[in-house]
Motif scaffolding. Structure first.
Motif, short mmCIF file in Angstrom:
data_model
loop_
_atom_site.label_atom_id
_atom_site.label_comp_id
_atom_site.label_asym_id
_atom_site.label_seq_id
_atom_site.Cartn_x
_atom_site.Cartn_y
_atom_site.Cartn_z
N LEU A 415 0.85 -1.18 0.00
CA LEU A 415 0.00 0.00 0.00
C LEU A 415 0.89 1.23 0.00
O LEU A 415 1.68 1.44 0.91
CB LEU A 415 -0.90 -0.02 1.24
N ASN A 416 0.72 2.04 -1.06
CA ASN A 416 1.43 3.33 -1.12
C ASN A 416 2.93 3.22 -0.93
O ASN A 416 3.54 4.06 -0.31
CB ASN A 416 0.89 4.27 -0.03
N TYR A 418 4.48 0.92 0.84
CA TYR A 418 4.86 0.24 2.07
C TYR A 418 4.40 -1.19 2.02
O TYR A 418 3.41 -1.51 1.38
CB TYR A 418 4.20 0.92 3.28
N LEU A 432 -0.75 4.58 17.11
CA LEU A 432 -1.05 5.67 16.18
C LEU A 432 -1.63 6.86 16.92
O LEU A 432 -1.30 8.01 16.64
CB LEU A 432 -2.03 5.17 15.12
N VAL A 435 1.05 8.82 18.57
CA VAL A 435 1.81 9.62 17.60
C VAL A 435 1.05 10.87 17.21
O VAL A 435 1.62 11.95 17.09
CB VAL A 435 2.14 8.76 16.36
N GLU A 436 -0.25 10.70 17.05
CA GLU A 436 -1.03 11.88 16.64
C GLU A 436 -1.06 12.93 17.73
O GLU A 436 -0.99 14.12 17.46
CB GLU A 436 -2.45 11.44 16.26
N GLU A 438 1.34 13.48 19.82
CA GLU A 438 2.65 14.13 19.72
C GLU A 438 2.65 15.17 18.63
O GLU A 438 3.20 16.26 18.77
CB GLU A 438 3.73 13.10 19.35
N GLN A 442 3.95 19.49 18.43
CA GLN A 442 5.14 19.99 17.73
C GLN A 442 4.81 21.12 16.77
O GLN A 442 4.98 21.02 15.59
CB GLN A 442 5.77 18.86 16.93
N SER B 67 9.25 8.90 15.73
CA SER B 67 8.44 7.77 16.17
C SER B 67 7.70 7.12 15.02
O SER B 67 7.32 5.96 15.09
CB SER B 67 7.45 8.23 17.24
N LYS B 94 -1.91 5.05 6.12
CA LYS B 94 -2.08 6.35 5.44
C LYS B 94 -1.82 7.51 6.39
O LYS B 94 -1.13 8.48 6.05
CB LYS B 94 -3.51 6.43 4.89
N LYS B 95 -2.35 7.35 7.61
CA LYS B 95 -2.18 8.46 8.57
C LYS B 95 -0.72 8.64 8.93
O LYS B 95 -0.20 9.76 9.02
CB LYS B 95 -2.99 8.16 9.84
N ILE B 96 -0.07 7.51 9.13
CA ILE B 96 1.34 7.57 9.52
C ILE B 96 2.14 8.25 8.43
O ILE B 96 3.02 9.09 8.69
CB ILE B 96 1.89 6.15 9.79
N ASP B 97 1.81 7.92 7.23
CA ASP B 97 2.50 8.53 6.10
C ASP B 97 2.34 10.03 6.10
O ASP B 97 3.29 10.80 5.93
CB ASP B 97 1.95 7.92 4.80
N ARG B 100 4.26 11.63 8.85
CA ARG B 100 5.69 11.65 8.59
C ARG B 100 6.07 12.73 7.59
O ARG B 100 7.08 13.40 7.75
CB ARG B 100 6.12 10.29 8.07
N ARG B 103 6.09 16.02 9.28
CA ARG B 103 7.26 16.21 10.16
C ARG B 103 8.51 16.44 9.35
O ARG B 103 9.37 17.24 9.73
CB ARG B 103 7.42 14.97 11.04
#
Lengths: 641, 167
Positions: A415-416, A418, A432, A435-436, A438, A442, B67, B94-97, B100, B103
């Motif tokens: 996917l994309n 990855y 997740l 992370v969001e 965080e 920032q 992270s 998708k969200k992680i992408d 990232r 960032r």
């Protein structure tokens, strides 16, 4: 010496081969060079060595022959008889005897020769003696030739004899020809004896092996025996009789009741009686005289295989019992028996203790038998649904998943950019979320750019900067162009000024761009280019009578003077407007002169390009440029430089 | 089917692309295209070749520790398939992408922060040093304003008086 395997006898070479081999061996293994100038003892030694070597070789080879072949006296009587029957015993002994004599004779020859050579005086003498000795040895072998051939034949035949061990358990199959002995042997052993409808298919003894009660039994198949007086029997029959006579075996006598072997029953019966007289012990015979013999009659059929096993088992059993009895009777057995002891547990009480099999196992066994018939295979399923090419089995049918609906799910692997499997963990959602969270924190302000607003350049300064940069880059470019070789730019000398770079107007413009006042510089340039100050010249005194010095700077009334004051260096290249042919130039007319001038300029151009100072400049700046005198060619040869 | 990383430039190698080289010590090197392969054969160190990810990370041009990088890891133990989990994973990727990428952008802006000030300083210096290429020093002495020579326009007296009167 007991030898049951005649396959290990060394090959007996033929007469010619024998001689050739030995002599060539001598030639190779002994020194070959001898001179007549050597000392006599050395020469003698040389020839002695040859003779001795040859004799030794012959001796060795003949000895191996003699030893390898079995002595009829030393082997088991069965084999002795067999040999006697198959090969003429006398003949055999004679042949071996001859070989032995040959061996001794050769030894003697060698001895004689040695004695003589020791007193040999010259090279020639020694050599002649050696030649004679070797010759005599070879003649001996030649005489013995036929024996060698005969022995070779015997050896080949003996190698093919069946390896029958006379001492172990043996079943002997005999009977009239064509009764079915070979078929029986084929049935119970792995031997592959020829079975054909005609009599005397089997012409010699054949051995097979069979097992009974974990013991090996030899089964010997014999050629058929006819009812004839003993003296008239031929070699083939004698083979079987020998076997009968010497092997301690269980004899199975075969009778063909249907007489399809071609011989009548009665004649066969007569044979049995005779055989019994000959054989050591007959176990199976005919049932007509039951009192006399201790034989038993069995019926068997080779075709339908009825009774074959029964016969075999009975015969084996009887033989075994008989052998055991015999062994028990002998004295040695007592010692052996003491070594054996079978331990049995002493029964504590009279209770029965049968083997215990759990009920589940019994049930499972029963079930298994039932199951094997009813189970449906995957191949059956495939065939039902259209066959191999049509049906594709569901690979996910037996997956163990939390929910059976998921079995047919297709999950993407990529996917994309990855790999999904890399991300697949049970706690991905909570991570997740972390992370969001965080990510929200920032937030950075990029506010220090505001400070710089005051230090920015004014637009005029920016223009200046741009022009500076342009100027620098153009200069760099020009430098690069100048730096390049003459091939890529025209080598016109500066004074011709093709690009009109060196005009005073241009200079003026450049200077004013810099901010300077150009007028003075232009004037200076012009005055220089105007040439020198006008000089007096006596030649061009004018007809007016005016004095030259009286004239002003600006006025030039005299035409000649004006002509002279034309500048010698031109700011622009001009074509020759008027070419005047002066008498004494050597030209026919002005056209020719023009052409000549043109040619001169043309050659000047080439010289300029070659950077030569003039016509006479023959300087070669580099006599041996490296690129012409070194290096390999990528293709072609470098035979010339 | 797996997307691999090019050993030299660290870009993804899609199936059907690139070359895989197995060395005698059983180490596998995957390359996305012949450029990387040829560079490898020349024994170039990717940490010294400017356009590779290895160089960029080493020299701080790109983000190194985050992270979001920890989500993607080669797991050798297969997990049992779970539809909900698969769904969540796909959404999460998708969200992680996205996170990232954001960032990384912020990292870039952070890196480029003092650029404008630096540029101005350099421009000023250059102007001061190289002004002689465009302007002669003598003219600068007359007017030290570092500008182009002014063009004097003659204005008649009457007009100027009129203007004054209007004001």
């Amino acid at each position: 010496m007991v030898q049951y395997n005649f396959k290990k006898i060394t090959v007996v070479p033929s007469r010619d081969d024998f001689i050739k081999i030995t002599l060539s061996c001598t030639q190779r293994q002994t020194p070959t060079v001898v001179h007549k100038g050597w000392s006599i003892s050395r020469i003698r030694q040389f020839y002695l060595r040859k003779v001795k070597y040859t004799q030794q070789n012959f001796h060795e080879k003949l000895s191996t022959i003699i030893e390898d072949f079995p002595r009829v006296d030393n082997i088991h009587p069965f084999y002795a008889d067999l040999l006697r029957v198959l090969y003429n015993k006398d003949h055999y002994k004679l042949a071996l005897g001859q070989i032995n004599t040959a061996r001794n004779i050769i030894g003697k020859i060698a001895k004689d020769c040695v004695k003589l050579v020791k007193y040999g005086v010259s090279l020639y003498q020694c050599k002649a003696l050696k030649v004679a000795a070797l010759g005599r040895m070879c003649t001996v072998i030649k005489r013995v030739g036929p024996s060698l051939a005969y022995l070779e034949q015997i050896r080949q035949h003996m190698a093919r004899l069946p390896s029958i061990d006379p001492n172990t358990r043996t079943l002997l199959i005999c009977g009239y020809p064509n009764v079915g002995k070979s078929s029986f042997v084929n049935k119970i052993t792995r031997a592959d004896v020829d079975v054909q409808p005609y009599a005397f298919t089997t012409k010699s003894l054949f051995v097979g092996h069979t097992d009974y009660r974990h013991l090996r039994y030899q089964v010997v198949d014999t050629p058929g025996i006819l009812d004839r007086p003993f003296e008239d029997r031929n070699i083939i029959e004698m083979c079987s009789i020998t076997a009968l006579a010497h092997l301690r075996a269980a004899v199975l006598f075969f009778l063909d009741i249907s007489s399809s072997c071609g011989y009548i029953r009665q004649i066969c019966m007569k044979l049995v009686v005779e055989m019994k007289a000959e054989a050591m012990k007959t176990l199976v015979g005919l049932g007509e005289d039951p009192i006399n013999d201790d034989g038993v009659l069995f019926t068997l059929s080779n075709l339908s295989e009825e009774g074959v096993m029964a016969v075999k088992n009975a015969a084996c059993e009887r033989l075994l019992n008989q052998r055991v009895e015999l062994k028990l009777k002998s004295k040695k057995m007592n010692d052996c028996l003491n070594l054996f002891h079978v331990a049995m547990p002493i029964p504590r009480d009279q209770r029965q203790r049968p083997p215990c099999i759990p009920q589940a196992v019994l049930e499972a066994k029963a079930k298994k038998e039932v199951m094997t018939e009813k189970r449906k295979l995957k191949s059956d399923l495939e065939n039902q649904n259209g066959g191999a090419g049509v049906y594709s089995a569901s690979l996910t049918k037996h997956y163990i998943l939390a929910n059976d609906e998921w079995k047919e799910d297709i999950m993407p692997e990529i996917l994309n950019g990855y790999n999904v499997c890399d991300f697949y963990t049970s706690d991905i959602s909570q991570r997740l979320e972390e992370v969001e969270r965080e990510g929200l924190v920032q937030e950075q302000d990029i506010g220090d750019d505001v400070d710089m607003e005051g230090h920015e350049l004014t637009p005029e300064k920016q223009d200046d900067l741009i022009s500076i940069r342009k100027m620098i880059s153009s200069r760099i470019q020009q430098h690069r162009i100048k730096k390049s070789t003459a091939e890529s730019r025209p080598t016109v000398p500066r004074k011709f000024d093709k690009d009109k770079k060196f005009t005073s107007g241009r200079m003026g413009r450049q200077l004013s761009a810099l901010g300077l006042d150009p007028t003075m510089a232009i004037n200076r340039a012009c005055s220089r280019s105007r040439g020198r100050k006008r000089e007096r010249s006596l030649v061009c005194g004018d007809s007016d009578g005016h004095d030259v010095m009286d004239l002003d700077v600006g006025q030039q009334p005299n035409k000649k003077l004006r002509a002279r004051s034309i500048s010698h260096s031109r700011s622009r290249s001009q074509p020759p407007s008027e070419v005047v042919v002066i008498p004494g130039d050597g030209f026919k007319d002005s056209a020719q002169k023009v052409k000549a001038l043109k040619l001169a300029r043309k050659s000047a151009k080439k010289r300029n390009k070659d950077a030569r100072r003039g016509e006479a400049d023959r300087v070669i700046p580099c006599l041996k440029p490296k690129h012409l005198f070194s290096g390999k060619r990528s293709i072609g040869k470098t035979s010339r430089r | 089917m797996r997307l691999e990383k090019c050993w030299f430039c660290s870009s993804t190698v899609y199936p059907g692309h690139g070359i895989q080289f197995v060395r005698n010590d059983a180490k596998i090197f995957r390359f996305c295209r012949s450029k990387c392969h040829k560079n490898f054969k020349m024994k170039r160190n990717p940490r010294k070749v400017k356009w590779t990810k290895a160089y960029r990370r080493l020299h701080g041009k790109d983000m190194t520790q985050d992270s979001t990088f920890e989500f993607e890891r080669k797991r050798n133990r297969p997990e049992r398939y779970d539809r909900n989990l698969a769904e969540n994973t796909l959404k999460a990727i998708k969200k992680i992408d996205k996170v990232r990428v954001e960032r990384a952008a912020s990292h870039h802006t952070q890196r480029m922060k003092g650029k404008r000030a630096k540029e101005h300083k350099e421009a000023a210096k250059e102007l001061e040093q190289s002004i002689h290429m465009v302007k002669a020093p003598s003219s600068l002495q007359k007017e030290a304003s570092l500008t182009l020579p002014k063009i004097k326009v003659k204005v008649s007296q009457q007009q100027s008086e009129e203007n004054r009167m209007e004001e």
